[in-house]
Write an enzyme that holds these catalytic residues in place. Structure first.
Site, PDB file in Angstrom:
ATOM      1  N   PRO A 160     -78.152 -16.980 -80.566  1.00 44.22           N
ATOM      2  CA  PRO A 160     -78.227 -15.612 -81.117  1.00 44.22           C
ATOM      3  C   PRO A 160     -78.364 -15.615 -82.644  1.00 44.22           C
ATOM      4  CG  PRO A 160     -76.408 -15.796 -79.553  1.00 44.22           C
ATOM      5  CD  PRO A 160     -76.898 -17.189 -79.801  1.00 44.22           C
ATOM      6  N   TYR A 161     -77.704 -16.564 -83.297  1.00 45.77           N
ATOM      7  CA  TYR A 161     -77.779 -16.650 -84.762  1.00 45.77           C
ATOM      8  C   TYR A 161     -79.187 -17.071 -85.195  1.00 45.77           C
ATOM      9  CZ  TYR A 161     -76.205 -17.906 -89.535  1.00 45.77           C
ATOM     10  OH  TYR A 161     -76.027 -17.996 -90.894  1.00 45.77           O
ATOM     11  N   VAL A 162     -79.780 -18.031 -84.478  1.00 43.99           N
ATOM     12  CA  VAL A 162     -81.157 -18.457 -84.774  1.00 43.99           C
ATOM     13  C   VAL A 162     -82.097 -17.258 -84.623  1.00 43.99           C
ATOM     14  CG1 VAL A 162     -83.079 -19.894 -83.956  1.00 43.99           C
ATOM     15  CG2 VAL A 162     -80.778 -20.880 -84.173  1.00 43.99           C
ATOM     16  N   LYS A 165     -81.412 -14.686 -87.517  1.00 46.00           N
ATOM     17  CA  LYS A 165     -81.892 -15.077 -88.842  1.00 46.00           C
ATOM     18  C   LYS A 165     -83.430 -15.131 -88.882  1.00 46.00           C
ATOM     19  CE  LYS A 165     -77.995 -15.321 -91.200  1.00 46.00           C
ATOM     20  NZ  LYS A 165     -77.627 -14.252 -92.152  1.00 46.00           N
TER      21      LYS A 165
END
Ligand SMILES: NC(=O)c1ccc[n+]([C@@H]2O[C@H](COP(=O)([O-])OP(=O)(O)OC[C@H]3O[C@@H](n4cnc5c(N)ncnc54)[C@H](OP(=O)(O)O)[C@@H]3O)[C@@H](O)[C@H]2O)c1
Length: 257
Positions: A160-162, A165
């Site tokens: 989810p962070y990838v 961002k």
């Protein structure tokens, strides 16, 4: 005051989100020391007030606007308070963010996905929507969004962070393309592993993270938050007058190899 008299952001007005710790806090101290009036935003008001006391004691000018970047109303209040106090907004460092490593994609709770997308993407979205109209009226402005090496390539179990961002870089490029002709520059910092509260908490949970991050950086270490703040400072100043739509790496060379 002697230092701020020659500051790189002398008499500029800058809003910084995620200023209660880490990179945002370092940026607030640096920008104020360089002569800017800074509006600091984050949820922990006590931390912002302590920071404001420090900046004030050093001769800087600071406005506390506690709030949650996922709330359009909170962001609107922070921008309005800034413009009411100082008459304009010259630059913004949209830095608030969060992510957590170590859970495989198929085991990640939907609530975690939502939270990560909300703070990183919706947060930047909310900021852009409020900051851009002010800068359009001024026909000038510089916006810096905190992205990550995870905005360019996938690292570890942190899907989810990838995704979030990557979206921050997309928003950065889209806003740069739309508003470049009207005097607004929009850039992102592609930040590598940096020794902040976020990173320390992750290292405590997943100790091998530190070794992996050090190994990936050609400089073989983590960044100090002040090193990231210096890059944000440059992008906010006229020294970066022909830089827009860029994802500027601040990663110790990690993306070079
Ligand atoms: N540290 C790294 O290795 C690294 C690497 C790449 C990118 N980054 C990015 O750098 C940025 C700053 O992180 P950091 O490393 O400095 O971590 P940090 O020390 O944990 O700081 C994060 C800041 O974001 C604020 N924040 C979080 N959620 C928020 C919300 N909903 N509304 C308003 N503020 C919120 C936090 O304040 P409150 O809790 O008080 O709200 C805090 O001030 C983030 O975007 C992160 O993704 C960090």
């Amino acid at each position: 005051m002697a230092e701020s008299a020659q500051g790189l952001l002398q008499d500029k007005v800058v809003m910084i989100t995620g200023a209660s710790s880490g990179i945002g806090e370092a940026a607030a101290r640096l920008f104020a020391a360089q002569g800017a009036a800074v509006t600091v935003m984050a949820r922990r008001e006590d931390r912002l007030r302590a920071l404001a006391d420090d900046i004030g004691a050093a001769g800087g000018t600071v406005l506390v606007a506690a709030g949650d970047v996922t709330s359009p109303g909170d962001v609107e209040r922070a921008v309005t308070a800034t413009v009411t106090a100082y008459g304009r907004l010259d630059a913004a460092f949209n830095n608030a963010g969060w992510g957590s490593v170590g859970t495989p994609l198929h085991k990640t709770d939907d609530a975690v996905y939502d939270q990560i997308m909300d703070v990183n993407v919706r947060g930047v979205w909310n900021c852009l929507k409020q900051q851009i109209p002010v800068m359009l009226r001024q026909k000038a402005g510089s916006i810096v969004n905190t992205c990550s090496t995870a905005g360019s390539f996938a690292t570890g179990a942190i899907a989810p962070y990838v995704a979030a961002k990557h979206a921050v870089l997309g928003l950065t490029r889209a806003a740069a393309a739309e508003y470049g002709r009207r005097g607004i520059r929009v850039n992102a910092l592609m930040v590598g592993a940096t020794r902040t509260e976020l990173m320390e908490a992750e290292i405590e949970r997943v100790p091998q993270l530190e070794q992996g991050a050090v190994a990936r950086a050609v400089q073989q270490r983590l960044a100090d938050p002040r090193e990231v703040a210096q890059a944000a400072l440059w992008l906010c100043t006229e020294h970066a007058s022909f830089v827009t739509g860029a994802g500027v790496p601040v990663d110790g060379g990690c993306s070079a190899v």
